[in-house]
Design a protein around this motif. Sequence first.
Motif, mmCIF file in Angstrom:
data_model
loop_
_atom_site.group_PDB
_atom_site.id
_atom_site.type_symbol
_atom_site.label_atom_id
_atom_site.label_comp_id
_atom_site.label_asym_id
_atom_site.label_seq_id
_atom_site.Cartn_x
_atom_site.Cartn_y
_atom_site.Cartn_z
ATOM 1 N N PHE A 8 3.974 3.649 -8.230
ATOM 2 C CA PHE A 8 3.605 2.363 -7.642
ATOM 3 C C PHE A 8 4.839 1.655 -7.111
ATOM 4 N N CYS A 9 4.654 0.946 -6.007
ATOM 5 C CA CYS A 9 5.680 0.014 -5.569
ATOM 6 C C CYS A 9 5.196 -1.400 -5.877
ATOM 7 N N ALA A 10 6.139 -2.297 -6.067
ATOM 8 C CA ALA A 10 5.820 -3.691 -6.359
ATOM 9 C C ALA A 10 6.828 -4.577 -5.651
ATOM 10 N N THR A 11 6.345 -5.635 -5.032
ATOM 11 C CA THR A 11 7.216 -6.530 -4.283
ATOM 12 C C THR A 11 7.049 -7.960 -4.767
ATOM 13 N N ASP A 12 8.149 -8.715 -4.698
ATOM 14 C CA ASP A 12 8.050 -10.144 -4.981
ATOM 15 C C ASP A 12 8.445 -10.899 -3.714
ATOM 16 N N ALA A 13 7.540 -11.762 -3.273
ATOM 17 C CA ALA A 13 7.765 -12.502 -2.043
ATOM 18 C C ALA A 13 8.734 -13.655 -2.293
ATOM 19 N N TRP A 14 9.424 -14.043 -1.251
ATOM 20 C CA TRP A 14 10.353 -15.169 -1.346
ATOM 21 C C TRP A 14 9.646 -16.407 -1.908
ATOM 22 N N GLY A 15 10.291 -17.068 -2.848
ATOM 23 C CA GLY A 15 9.754 -18.309 -3.395
ATOM 24 C C GLY A 15 8.705 -18.138 -4.459
ATOM 25 N N GLU A 32 0.852 -1.181 0.000
ATOM 26 C CA GLU A 32 0.000 0.000 0.000
ATOM 27 C C GLU A 32 0.882 1.223 0.000
ATOM 28 N N GLU A 33 0.598 2.156 -0.891
ATOM 29 C CA GLU A 33 1.342 3.400 -0.915
ATOM 30 C C GLU A 33 0.624 4.453 -0.079
ATOM 31 N N ASP A 34 1.424 5.340 0.424
ATOM 32 C CA ASP A 34 0.903 6.409 1.269
ATOM 33 C C ASP A 34 1.724 7.660 0.984
ATOM 34 N N PRO A 35 1.124 8.801 0.716
ATOM 35 C CA PRO A 35 -0.323 9.027 0.670
ATOM 36 C C PRO A 35 -0.936 8.532 -0.637
ATOM 37 N N GLN A 36 -2.231 8.543 -0.729
ATOM 38 C CA GLN A 36 -2.895 8.161 -1.977
ATOM 39 C C GLN A 36 -2.730 9.257 -3.016
ATOM 40 N N ALA A 37 -2.685 10.500 -2.567
ATOM 41 C CA ALA A 37 -2.506 11.621 -3.479
ATOM 42 C C ALA A 37 -1.635 12.670 -2.804
ATOM 43 N N ASN A 49 5.511 6.647 0.397
ATOM 44 C CA ASN A 49 5.843 5.479 1.198
ATOM 45 C C ASN A 49 5.087 4.253 0.713
ATOM 46 N N CYS A 50 5.696 3.110 0.946
ATOM 47 C CA CYS A 50 5.099 1.837 0.544
ATOM 48 C C CYS A 50 5.254 0.861 1.694
ATOM 49 N N SER A 51 4.182 0.223 2.084
ATOM 50 C CA SER A 51 4.259 -0.822 3.104
ATOM 51 C C SER A 51 3.823 -2.138 2.487
ATOM 52 N N TYR A 52 4.423 -3.220 2.946
ATOM 53 C CA TYR A 52 4.086 -4.535 2.406
ATOM 54 C C TYR A 52 3.962 -5.537 3.535
ATOM 55 N N LYS A 53 3.514 -6.754 3.206
ATOM 56 C CA LYS A 53 3.099 -7.664 4.275
ATOM 57 C C LYS A 53 4.037 -8.836 4.521
ATOM 58 N N THR A 54 4.684 -9.353 3.465
ATOM 59 C CA THR A 54 5.478 -10.563 3.628
ATOM 60 C C THR A 54 6.947 -10.286 3.326
ATOM 61 N N SER A 55 7.814 -11.209 3.680
ATOM 62 C CA SER A 55 9.236 -11.067 3.370
ATOM 63 C C SER A 55 9.428 -11.055 1.855
ATOM 64 N N ILE A 56 10.366 -10.258 1.394
ATOM 65 C CA ILE A 56 10.519 -10.047 -0.047
ATOM 66 C C ILE A 56 11.935 -10.329 -0.524
ATOM 67 N N ASN A 57 12.047 -10.549 -1.841
ATOM 68 C CA ASN A 57 13.346 -10.575 -2.511
ATOM 69 C C ASN A 57 13.753 -9.161 -2.915
ATOM 70 N N ASN A 58 12.844 -8.527 -3.648
ATOM 71 C CA ASN A 58 13.108 -7.208 -4.218
ATOM 72 C C ASN A 58 11.884 -6.318 -4.084
ATOM 73 N N LYS A 79 9.060 -3.525 7.071
ATOM 74 C CA LYS A 79 8.365 -3.869 5.830
ATOM 75 C C LYS A 79 7.851 -2.598 5.149
ATOM 76 N N SER A 80 8.776 -1.702 4.913
ATOM 77 C CA SER A 80 8.375 -0.450 4.285
ATOM 78 C C SER A 80 9.503 0.095 3.421
ATOM 79 N N SER A 81 9.110 0.928 2.459
ATOM 80 C CA SER A 81 10.050 1.577 1.557
ATOM 81 C C SER A 81 9.559 2.993 1.311
ATOM 82 N N SER A 82 10.484 3.866 0.965
ATOM 83 C CA SER A 82 10.088 5.217 0.593
ATOM 84 C C SER A 82 10.785 5.623 -0.691
#
Lengths: 111, 113
Positions: A88-95, A5-10, A22-31, A70-73
């Motif tokens: 947009f942010c995009a994440t790929d989860a492990w595996g 989820e990105e923040d803010p929306q606008a 900002n971008c928050s995500y839920k699971t462990s990631i590769n990239n 679990k966040s990026s900016s």
Amino acid sequence: SQQGEEDPQALSIQEGENATMNCSYKTSINNLQWYRQNSGRGLVHLILIRSNEREKHSGRLRVTLDTSKKSSSLLITASRAADTASYFCATDAWGTYKYIFGTGTRLKVLA
Amino acid sequence: SQTIHQWPATLVQPVGSPLSLECTVEGTSNPNLYWYRQAAGRGLQLLFYSVGIGQISSEVPQNLSASRPQDRQFILSSKKLLLSDSGFYLCAWRDTFGLDEQYFGPGTRLTVT
């Protein structure tokens, strides 16, 4: 399902100011990747940051990654009217082989 | 260098008609290929991905299907379009080992009337 989820929306700023998204995500990631999308167009790749990296720069762009939170900016410095777009942010989860996208931040830079 | 193509760029189709969108990648071998859909003003929803010829994984059960008849060709299809299939369809690729960046094609804007 949405991973990030990105923040803010606008976000609306004046030309020359810095923009932080900002971008928050839920699971462990590769990239984690950041993309820009101009209205009605395809996605342009901006930066990829790996899970073992904490910060990357590309021109006026600076990306940070905090895997413990679990966040990026994404910071755009000295913004220009041409930076007006959705980011947009995009994440790929492990595996997995797939990138899951966030909901995006709509940035408007006023001249 | 690698290039990704999508066509058509724009498509208007009546409800109940079939659909075929094509995506091809040049300059790489055995890429991972992806189809996403974006509703107006929204984020991207992953529809299908493929790690090799004939290998398709579906993320969202729906009215669409995908096929990969050749290494660098990815096709999105429907036998009968619904109004809800309208959207912006994007094809993307990343390298074989899925380690690096994912790049997108220019997209196809589909309007179902």
